[in-house]
Design a protein around this motif. Structure first.
Motif, PDB file in Angstrom:
ATOM      1  N   LEU A  64      39.472   6.682  -4.982  1.00 33.59           N
ATOM      2  CA  LEU A  64      38.237   6.873  -5.746  1.00 33.59           C
ATOM      3  C   LEU A  64      38.132   5.847  -6.875  1.00 33.59           C
ATOM      4  O   LEU A  64      37.028   5.391  -7.196  1.00 33.59           O
ATOM      5  CB  LEU A  64      38.171   8.291  -6.298  1.00 33.59           C
ATOM      6  N   ARG A  65      39.271   5.480  -7.470  1.00 34.24           N
ATOM      7  CA  ARG A  65      39.248   4.436  -8.502  1.00 34.24           C
ATOM      8  C   ARG A  65      38.814   3.110  -7.882  1.00 34.24           C
ATOM      9  O   ARG A  65      38.030   2.357  -8.479  1.00 34.24           O
ATOM     10  CB  ARG A  65      40.623   4.302  -9.144  1.00 34.24           C
TER      11      ARG A  65
ATOM     12  N   PHE B   6      41.084   5.752 -15.709  1.00 31.75           N
ATOM     13  CA  PHE B   6      40.999   6.652 -14.568  1.00 31.75           C
ATOM     14  C   PHE B   6      42.374   7.202 -14.195  1.00 31.75           C
ATOM     15  O   PHE B   6      43.369   6.481 -14.157  1.00 31.75           O
ATOM     16  CB  PHE B   6      40.384   5.934 -13.362  1.00 31.75           C
ATOM     17  N   SER B   7      42.410   8.510 -13.922  1.00 29.45           N
ATOM     18  CA  SER B   7      43.638   9.203 -13.546  1.00 29.45           C
ATOM     19  C   SER B   7      43.256  10.518 -12.886  1.00 29.45           C
ATOM     20  O   SER B   7      42.072  10.870 -12.797  1.00 29.45           O
ATOM     21  CB  SER B   7      44.490   9.486 -14.789  1.00 29.45           C
ATOM     22  N   GLU B   8      44.250  11.263 -12.442  1.00 23.05           N
ATOM     23  CA  GLU B   8      43.990  12.588 -11.876  1.00 23.05           C
ATOM     24  C   GLU B   8      43.307  13.481 -12.908  1.00 23.05           C
ATOM     25  O   GLU B   8      42.393  14.239 -12.580  1.00 23.05           O
ATOM     26  CB  GLU B   8      45.300  13.232 -11.407  1.00 23.05           C
ATOM     27  N   ASP B   9      43.752  13.389 -14.170  1.00 20.12           N
ATOM     28  CA  ASP B   9      43.141  14.205 -15.228  1.00 20.12           C
ATOM     29  C   ASP B   9      41.701  13.785 -15.473  1.00 20.12           C
ATOM     30  O   ASP B   9      40.815  14.627 -15.678  1.00 20.12           O
ATOM     31  CB  ASP B   9      43.946  14.078 -16.525  1.00 20.12           C
TER      32      ASP B   9
ATOM     33  N   ARG C 135      19.883   2.894 -20.984  1.00 18.55           N
ATOM     34  CA  ARG C 135      18.579   3.565 -21.068  1.00 18.55           C
ATOM     35  C   ARG C 135      18.171   4.245 -19.766  1.00 18.55           C
ATOM     36  O   ARG C 135      17.402   5.206 -19.802  1.00 18.55           O
ATOM     37  CB  ARG C 135      17.495   2.553 -21.452  1.00 18.55           C
ATOM     38  N   ARG C 136      18.660   3.745 -18.620  1.00 20.04           N
ATOM     39  CA  ARG C 136      18.131   4.225 -17.349  1.00 20.04           C
ATOM     40  C   ARG C 136      19.212   4.722 -16.380  1.00 20.04           C
ATOM     41  O   ARG C 136      18.918   4.946 -15.201  1.00 20.04           O
ATOM     42  CB  ARG C 136      17.321   3.112 -16.676  1.00 20.04           C
ATOM     43  N   GLY C 137      20.419   4.892 -16.872  1.00 18.70           N
ATOM     44  CA  GLY C 137      21.494   5.347 -15.990  1.00 18.70           C
ATOM     45  C   GLY C 137      22.627   5.955 -16.786  1.00 18.70           C
ATOM     46  O   GLY C 137      22.402   6.624 -17.799  1.00 18.70           O
ATOM     47  N   ILE C 138      23.868   5.736 -16.336  1.00 21.01           N
ATOM     48  CA  ILE C 138      25.040   6.171 -17.080  1.00 21.01           C
ATOM     49  C   ILE C 138      25.300   5.143 -18.176  1.00 21.01           C
ATOM     50  O   ILE C 138      25.378   3.942 -17.891  1.00 21.01           O
ATOM     51  CB  ILE C 138      26.268   6.262 -16.152  1.00 21.01           C
ATOM     52  N   PRO C 139      25.424   5.560 -19.431  1.00 14.83           N
ATOM     53  CA  PRO C 139      25.691   4.589 -20.500  1.00 14.83           C
ATOM     54  C   PRO C 139      26.924   3.738 -20.181  1.00 14.83           C
ATOM     55  O   PRO C 139      27.931   4.226 -19.679  1.00 14.83           O
ATOM     56  CB  PRO C 139      25.922   5.486 -21.730  1.00 14.83           C
ATOM     57  N   GLU C 140      26.809   2.438 -20.468  1.00 18.09           N
ATOM     58  CA  GLU C 140      27.827   1.475 -20.050  1.00 18.09           C
ATOM     59  C   GLU C 140      29.214   1.814 -20.581  1.00 18.09           C
ATOM     60  O   GLU C 140      30.207   1.725 -19.856  1.00 18.09           O
ATOM     61  CB  GLU C 140      27.418   0.070 -20.516  1.00 18.09           C
ATOM     62  N   MET C 141      29.331   2.212 -21.848  1.00 17.45           N
ATOM     63  CA  MET C 141      30.640   2.496 -22.421  1.00 17.45           C
ATOM     64  C   MET C 141      31.298   3.701 -21.754  1.00 17.45           C
ATOM     65  O   MET C 141      32.517   3.741 -21.583  1.00 17.45           O
ATOM     66  CB  MET C 141      30.520   2.726 -23.931  1.00 17.45           C
ATOM     67  N   ILE C 142      30.495   4.693 -21.379  1.00 18.74           N
ATOM     68  CA  ILE C 142      31.042   5.867 -20.694  1.00 18.74           C
ATOM     69  C   ILE C 142      31.562   5.477 -19.325  1.00 18.74           C
ATOM     70  O   ILE C 142      32.664   5.871 -18.913  1.00 18.74           O
ATOM     71  CB  ILE C 142      29.970   6.967 -20.592  1.00 18.74           C
ATOM     72  N   PHE C 143      30.797   4.673 -18.602  1.00 16.92           N
ATOM     73  CA  PHE C 143      31.231   4.242 -17.276  1.00 16.92           C
ATOM     74  C   PHE C 143      32.509   3.408 -17.381  1.00 16.92           C
ATOM     75  O   PHE C 143      33.477   3.634 -16.641  1.00 16.92           O
ATOM     76  CB  PHE C 143      30.126   3.433 -16.594  1.00 16.92           C
ATOM     77  N   LYS C 144      32.528   2.437 -18.284  1.00 14.53           N
ATOM     78  CA  LYS C 144      33.707   1.585 -18.437  1.00 14.53           C
ATOM     79  C   LYS C 144      34.927   2.386 -18.850  1.00 14.53           C
ATOM     80  O   LYS C 144      36.042   2.152 -18.363  1.00 14.53           O
ATOM     81  CB  LYS C 144      33.425   0.482 -19.468  1.00 14.53           C
ATOM     82  N   GLY C 145      34.739   3.345 -19.761  1.00 17.40           N
ATOM     83  CA  GLY C 145      35.860   4.163 -20.204  1.00 17.40           C
ATOM     84  C   GLY C 145      36.434   4.992 -19.071  1.00 17.40           C
ATOM     85  O   GLY C 145      37.655   5.138 -18.950  1.00 17.40           O
ATOM     86  N   THR C 146      35.554   5.522 -18.221  1.00 14.38           N
ATOM     87  CA  THR C 146      36.015   6.300 -17.073  1.00 14.38           C
ATOM     88  C   THR C 146      36.848   5.440 -16.135  1.00 14.38           C
ATOM     89  O   THR C 146      37.906   5.862 -15.662  1.00 14.38           O
ATOM     90  CB  THR C 146      34.812   6.891 -16.307  1.00 14.38           C
ATOM     91  N   LEU C 147      36.385   4.227 -15.880  1.00 12.98           N
ATOM     92  CA  LEU C 147      37.098   3.333 -14.973  1.00 12.98           C
ATOM     93  C   LEU C 147      38.424   2.858 -15.579  1.00 12.98           C
ATOM     94  O   LEU C 147      39.469   2.872 -14.913  1.00 12.98           O
ATOM     95  CB  LEU C 147      36.218   2.132 -14.627  1.00 12.98           C
ATOM     96  N   GLU C 148      38.413   2.461 -16.846  1.00 10.86           N
ATOM     97  CA  GLU C 148      39.612   1.906 -17.469  1.00 10.86           C
ATOM     98  C   GLU C 148      40.720   2.942 -17.631  1.00 10.86           C
ATOM     99  O   GLU C 148      41.907   2.598 -17.583  1.00 10.86           O
ATOM    100  CB  GLU C 148      39.253   1.294 -18.829  1.00 10.86           C
TER     101      GLU C 148
END
Length: 222
Positions: free
Chosen positions: A148-149, A114-117, A99-112
């Motif tokens: 960065l990861r 993570f790559s150059e692409d 509700r107040r930041g980056i949605p949790e699933m989007i953040f987790k998906g980015t981290l899990e």
């Protein structure tokens, strides 16, 4: 955390800028208003901060962007400094929050995944246009995707295990085209804080240049 003086001339006033995740000094080596030194903070794999570096200044402008808003909130919670003004840009004290930041699933998906692409796609979304992306890349980012990861993982660890920091900001600038921190979530996060809306992406070169140079109405209270 890395702390780099971009400008240190013995001025009595300081521009203190907490940049976002993945930043480095090449990206924000920009002019600042006359009469100010300029200290840039980035790389939040740790939040160790040398408070001695900002002692002696009679006035400090605190500028924070994206994840830097949360980082600065943690670093300065329950600490007193001669703040001239504290300005948050396209970020919130609740950076992983549906509700107040980056949605949790989007953040987790980015981290899990993570790559150059992944990094390249993130930068395109952050900048919003090919021209802005080219401008961002023209500052020759040198930090590796692995580094960065590591920073992103360190942020996730602290953010998800610690309570949100208690720190009062004077004003929040919200870019209406921000594709990283949804504007509607920023509005919810900043209830009770003065808000200034602007037609900007998450990363916006003209906005940063104006803020660092002390131009425009962003640094004034209403």
């Amino acid at each position: 955390m890395k702390q780099t003086f971009i400008k240190k001339e013995g001025n009595p006033r300081l521009m203190l800028f907490f940049a976002g995740w993945g930043s480095e000094e090449n990206l924000f080596r920009r002019p600042v208003e006359e009469g100010y030194d300029y200290l840039l903070c980035f790389d939040y794999r740790t939040l160790d901060f040398d408070y001695a570096s900002i002692k002696g200044y009679t006035e400090i402008r605190l500028l924070a962007w994206s994840m830097g808003v949360w980082a600065a909130s943690r670093v300065f919670a329950e600490r007193s400094f001669p703040w001239q003004m504290k300005l948050a840009v396209n970020g919130t004290p609740f950076p992983i929050d549906d509700r107040r930041g980056i949605p949790e699933m989007i953040f987790k998906g980015t981290l899990e995944h993570f790559s150059e692409d992944t990094l390249a796609r993130f930068r395109r979304r952050m900048c919003g246009s090919s021209g802005q992306t080219e401008e961002f890349l023209s500052h020759a980012p040198t930090r590796t995707a692995e580094e960065l990861r590591e920073e992103l993982a360190a942020l996730a660890q602290v953010i998800t295990t610690c309570a949100a920091p208690s720190f009062t900001w004077d004003k929040a600038i919200i870019g209406n085209r921000d594709k990283i921190f949804p504007p509607r979530n920023q509005h919810k996060a900043w209830q009770g804080t003065e808000i200034m809306e602007t037609e900007a992406e998450h990363y916006d070169t003209p906005l940063f240049s104006r803020l660092l140079e002390g131009k425009g109405e962003e640094w004034t209270r209403h």
